[in-house]
Design a protein around this motif. Structure first.
Motif, PDB file in Angstrom:
ATOM      1  N   TYR A 111      89.632  63.269  70.361  1.00 13.62           N
ATOM      2  CA  TYR A 111      90.735  64.143  69.548  1.00 13.62           C
ATOM      3  C   TYR A 111      89.648  65.096  68.773  1.00 13.62           C
ATOM      4  O   TYR A 111      90.225  66.194  68.628  1.00 13.62           O
ATOM      5  N   LYS A 112      88.323  65.098  68.873  1.00 13.37           N
ATOM      6  CA  LYS A 112      87.449  66.079  68.642  1.00 13.37           C
ATOM      7  C   LYS A 112      87.317  67.576  69.513  1.00 13.37           C
ATOM      8  O   LYS A 112      87.540  68.448  69.225  1.00 13.37           O
ATOM      9  N   LEU A 113      87.731  67.058  70.745  1.00 14.36           N
ATOM     10  CA  LEU A 113      87.937  68.001  71.852  1.00 14.36           C
ATOM     11  C   LEU A 113      89.035  68.995  71.341  1.00 14.36           C
ATOM     12  O   LEU A 113      89.299  70.039  71.478  1.00 14.36           O
ATOM     13  N   ARG A 114      90.135  68.171  71.117  1.00  7.76           N
ATOM     14  CA  ARG A 114      91.560  69.139  70.555  1.00  7.76           C
ATOM     15  C   ARG A 114      91.333  69.692  69.366  1.00  7.76           C
ATOM     16  O   ARG A 114      91.706  70.954  69.278  1.00  7.76           O
ATOM     17  N   LEU A 149      90.498  75.140  67.099  1.00  6.93           N
ATOM     18  CA  LEU A 149      89.561  76.281  66.149  1.00  6.93           C
ATOM     19  C   LEU A 149      89.436  77.456  67.096  1.00  6.93           C
ATOM     20  O   LEU A 149      89.521  78.604  66.690  1.00  6.93           O
ATOM     21  N   TYR A 150      89.129  77.199  68.341  1.00  5.68           N
ATOM     22  CA  TYR A 150      89.006  78.412  69.213  1.00  5.68           C
ATOM     23  C   TYR A 150      90.348  79.289  69.169  1.00  5.68           C
ATOM     24  O   TYR A 150      90.166  80.255  69.420  1.00  5.68           O
ATOM     25  N   ILE A 151      91.405  78.572  69.518  1.00  4.27           N
ATOM     26  CA  ILE A 151      92.850  79.320  69.756  1.00  4.27           C
ATOM     27  C   ILE A 151      93.035  80.181  68.399  1.00  4.27           C
ATOM     28  O   ILE A 151      93.373  81.362  68.400  1.00  4.27           O
ATOM     29  N   ALA A 178      93.520  85.239  65.765  1.00  5.47           N
ATOM     30  CA  ALA A 178      93.205  86.232  64.624  1.00  5.47           C
ATOM     31  C   ALA A 178      92.717  87.506  65.065  1.00  5.47           C
ATOM     32  O   ALA A 178      93.176  88.354  64.632  1.00  5.47           O
ATOM     33  N   ASN A 179      91.975  87.504  66.333  1.00  2.00           N
ATOM     34  CA  ASN A 179      91.100  88.870  66.633  1.00  2.00           C
ATOM     35  C   ASN A 179      92.216  89.463  67.448  1.00  2.00           C
ATOM     36  O   ASN A 179      92.059  90.661  67.381  1.00  2.00           O
ATOM     37  N   ALA A 180      93.257  89.006  67.983  1.00  2.92           N
ATOM     38  CA  ALA A 180      94.475  89.480  68.696  1.00  2.92           C
ATOM     39  C   ALA A 180      95.609  89.800  67.979  1.00  2.92           C
ATOM     40  O   ALA A 180      96.538  90.361  68.157  1.00  2.92           O
ATOM     41  N   GLY A 181      95.482  89.448  66.624  1.00  2.00           N
ATOM     42  CA  GLY A 181      96.862  89.471  65.609  1.00  2.00           C
ATOM     43  C   GLY A 181      97.958  88.790  65.889  1.00  2.00           C
ATOM     44  O   GLY A 181      99.067  88.983  65.169  1.00  2.00           O
ATOM     45  N   TYR A 182      97.834  87.614  66.379  1.00  2.00           N
ATOM     46  CA  TYR A 182      98.752  86.554  66.387  1.00  2.00           C
ATOM     47  C   TYR A 182      98.874  85.858  64.943  1.00  2.00           C
ATOM     48  O   TYR A 182      97.855  85.109  64.731  1.00  2.00           O
ATOM     49  N   LYS A 183      99.854  85.944  64.098  1.00  2.00           N
ATOM     50  CA  LYS A 183      99.497  85.594  62.689  1.00  2.00           C
ATOM     51  C   LYS A 183     100.411  84.192  62.637  1.00  2.00           C
ATOM     52  O   LYS A 183      99.910  83.730  61.676  1.00  2.00           O
ATOM     53  N   THR A 184     101.059  83.540  63.746  1.00  2.00           N
ATOM     54  CA  THR A 184     101.620  82.385  63.472  1.00  2.00           C
ATOM     55  C   THR A 184     100.645  81.220  64.076  1.00  2.00           C
ATOM     56  O   THR A 184     101.029  80.032  63.605  1.00  2.00           O
ATOM     57  N   LEU A 185      99.660  81.594  64.899  1.00  2.00           N
ATOM     58  CA  LEU A 185      98.699  80.296  65.133  1.00  2.00           C
ATOM     59  C   LEU A 185      97.617  80.217  64.282  1.00  2.00           C
ATOM     60  O   LEU A 185      96.460  80.416  64.529  1.00  2.00           O
ATOM     61  N   VAL A 186      98.158  79.679  63.069  1.00  2.00           N
ATOM     62  CA  VAL A 186      97.294  79.205  61.926  1.00  2.00           C
ATOM     63  C   VAL A 186      96.928  77.894  62.143  1.00  2.00           C
ATOM     64  O   VAL A 186      97.766  77.015  62.948  1.00  2.00           O
ATOM     65  N   ILE A 229      98.683  73.192  72.930  1.00  2.00           N
ATOM     66  CA  ILE A 229      97.329  73.546  72.623  1.00  2.00           C
ATOM     67  C   ILE A 229      96.423  73.688  73.961  1.00  2.00           C
ATOM     68  O   ILE A 229      95.585  74.821  73.869  1.00  2.00           O
ATOM     69  N   ALA A 230      96.523  72.861  74.960  1.00  2.00           N
ATOM     70  CA  ALA A 230      95.722  73.016  76.157  1.00  2.00           C
ATOM     71  C   ALA A 230      96.269  74.336  76.925  1.00  2.00           C
ATOM     72  O   ALA A 230      95.226  75.221  77.487  1.00  2.00           O
ATOM     73  N   ASN A 231      97.402  74.570  77.012  1.00  8.96           N
ATOM     74  CA  ASN A 231      97.944  76.027  77.526  1.00  8.96           C
ATOM     75  C   ASN A 231      97.384  77.047  76.662  1.00  8.96           C
ATOM     76  O   ASN A 231      96.662  78.179  77.279  1.00  8.96           O
ATOM     77  N   LEU A 232      97.615  77.169  75.514  1.00  6.96           N
ATOM     78  CA  LEU A 232      97.064  78.295  74.553  1.00  6.96           C
ATOM     79  C   LEU A 232      95.737  78.492  74.760  1.00  6.96           C
ATOM     80  O   LEU A 232      94.901  79.443  74.826  1.00  6.96           O
TER      81      LEU A 232
END
Length: 586
Positions: free
Chosen positions: A379-382, A387-389, A394-402, A414-417
């Motif tokens: 689960y730590k990998l997830r 965190l990376y996503i 945030a850098n790309a301006g996607y406001k919903t991926l919080v 999560i894996a696809n993103l």
């Protein structure tokens, strides 16, 4: 996992007349009278999600055997049934290694013994329609409906010298297991406790010997992910036998400890198997099977431990497993017609894990699918992926991926993103040529690579290297030419390819892949896509120079490819490539 009781008991639970027995905060397979505390029933079944409990290699009989041992040998009978169950599982799982073999395995072979087919074979063995001899089954007969290609692969594996070395060890291990099981069964018939325990100790020692063979690191290193899975499944079965020897000796602390170790080992081994998976064929095989083990077998192990811990929590001050009050309730409980049973689909429809995987595969790529499987055990990998996503979004301006939304997302999402942002992130990193490189004589190659003319650049690389090696007239390389090729020129060519492809192509990339597959020529060929992996066992279909992929869509390390095989129309000069990839300095 949820336990099911008879309609009468279930109605009593709903009415508050009976209550489930709990251990570690979760219900176990018994129900009490809410007023007297009398244990009134064992569960008659169990479900995982909406599916009946149906483990691949765990014996559900072991869950209740510890408690039922206090009822006139009833628990011993459950132990016997459990031993019979794991013996059938071991025979099938080991037997199918005769189709997997050693090293790379053809996809058609893995399909023939996937989770669906293995469950069929297990039922055949349990119903004695298929015999296990020396740890192997007659796969030609068992898989006769699979066609001539499968029979040919079985024959080729049987003639493989390296697999024969593995087979000898596996036959020995299975023989030890059978001897231990027979000794264990005989010991259970002895009335003298001292003699019985001595025989059980001896059987346990034999099981440990068998376990050492199945977990032999040298054997595991030589097999693909599918082969590792089957061998380690055999080891997990042996572990259950070892645990049971402690259980019948009433060594409940040892039982609890070893069940905990087994659960940890299954998870750790599964992660190793997943990480070693290198192709879609292997992933198609291991994904449904490991998912079944996670959803069902680990649930059995966890419930087994909960039952043991319940008994330990009620130990009296003298260390007796159950105090007299509980013991009396157990010995007088009516458990008739209360055997915990598992359900297997007698219609042999595709397992739900297989169908789920097929749905995921339509929406994901190889690395995403592999990560989804890893998330089950790590689960730590997830969390790291989330965190990376979040950072990239945030850098790309996607406001919903919080974080709050990502925590609720499926493993698929999560894996696809994660891989979407990873590819995007890497594509934005521009590699530059080292300042100490001289491009004199490489102007044309640099121009072609900068323009993304990969096919022309590949040919220019070959011509430049032939000129430097003094092999223009011959038009091909020999091993000594590569061994004596100037290191600085090799480094320059490698860096031109590396920087122009942004880290995707180059001799150095190929060298890294070569080392990662432990210098296995066939695995290397498949990884860089110089060979097709949809072919018969160990008959690799090497591609020709005309079929190379001259684009950034090619697999990593696919280019440059400048050493065609001279003696035939397809393939590459293995000795020359080996010589190059063994060079230092790039």
């Amino acid at each position: 996992m949820q336990f099911q009781f008879s309609p009468l008991i279930d109605a009593g639970i709903q009415a508050g007349k009976y209550i489930p027995v709990f251990s570690n905060g979760v219900p176990i397979s018994m129900a009490r009278d809410a007023f007297t505390g009398q244990i009134v029933s064992h569960a008659i079944g169990a479900t995982v999600g909406n599916s009946p409990l149906s483990p691949l290699l765990a014996a559900s009989q072991f869950i209740t055997s510890g408690v039922q041992m206090y009822q006139t040998q009833r628990g011993f009978a459950d132990v016997m049934n459990g031993l019979q169950s794991i013996q059938a599982s071991l025979g099938v799982l080991q037997g199918t290694t005769a189709l997997i073999g050693v090293g790379t395995v053809a996809g058609v072979a893995l399909t023939a013994i996937n989770l669906h087919q293995t469950l069929k074979l297990k039922k055949e063995v349990e119903q004695m329609r298929l015999e296990v001899k020396n740890g192997f089954i007659d796969l030609k007969q068992a898989l006769k409906d699979q066609g001539a290609e499968i029979r040919q692969i079985i024959e080729e594996v049987s003639q493989d010298i390296k697999f024969e070395q593995h087979r000898i060890i596996l036959v020995r291990a299975y023989g030890l297991f059978i001897q231990a099981m027979n000794r264990f069964r005989s010991a259970m018939q002895l009335q003298d406790v001292s003699r019985r325990n001595a025989e059980i100790d001896g059987a346990r020692g034999m099981l440990f010997e068998a376990l050492a063979d199945y977990t032999n690191p040298h054997l595991l290193e030589e097999t693909c992910a599918a082969g590792q899975l089957r061998r380690l499944e055999c080891a997990w079965i042996i572990e259950q036998g070892i645990i049971t020897t402690y259980q019948v000796q009433d060594e409940m602390s040892a039982v609890s400890d070893r069940i905990s170790q087994l659960q940890d080992k299954v998870c750790k081994d599964a992660v190793g198997i997943i990480n070693s998976c290198e192709s879609y064929d292997e992933l198609n095989f291991i994904f449904p099977e490991i998912t079944r083990i996670y959803n069902h077998d680990l649930q059995v192990f966890n419930s087994w431990q909960n039952h043991i811990d319940w008994m330990r929590s009620r130990s009296d001050s003298e260390g007796v497993s159950l105090p007299s009050s509980e013991l009396k309730l157990l010995t007088t409980a009516d458990f008739n017609n209360s055997d915990l049973i598992t359900t297997q689909d007698t219609n042999f429809t595709a397992p739900p894990e297989q169908l789920t995987y097929e749905g995921l595969a339509e929406k994901s790529h190889f690395y995403s699918l592999r990560d989804q499987l890893l998330y089950l055990f790590d689960y730590k990998l997830r969390q790291q992926s989330e965190l990376y996503i979040n950072q990239q979004a945030a850098n790309a301006g996607y406001k919903t991926l919080v974080p709050s939304n990502l925590e609720q997302a499926s493993d698929l999402a999560i894996a696809n993103l994660y891989h979407y942002f990873k590819i995007r992130d890497e594509s934005e990193e521009i590699l530059e040529l080292p300042s100490n490189i001289s491009l004199v004589g490489y102007e044309k190659l640099q121009e072609l690579l900068t323009a993304g003319k990969w096919e022309e650049a590949n040919e220019e690389t070959r011509l430049v290297m032939l000129k430097i090696a003094g092999r223009n007239q011959q038009g091909y390389f020999e091993v000594k030419d590569i061994e004596q090729f100037p290191s600085q020129d090799l480094y320059t060519i490698d860096q031109l390819w590396l920087t122009s492809s942004n880290g995707k192509f180059g001799f150095g990339i190929q060298k890294d892949i070569w080392q990662s597959v432990k210098q296995d020529w066939h695995k290397f060929g498949i990884r860089v896509k110089w060979a097709e992996d949809e072919n018969e066992y160990q008959v690799f279909k090497w591609i020709s120079m005309h079929n190379l992929i001259f684009s950034l869509k090619a697999p990593q390390g696919h280019l440059p490819a400048v050493f065609p095989c001279i003696s035939q129309s397809t393939g590459f000069s293995a000795n020359v490539v080996w010589s190059l990839l063994s060079r230092q300095g790039f």
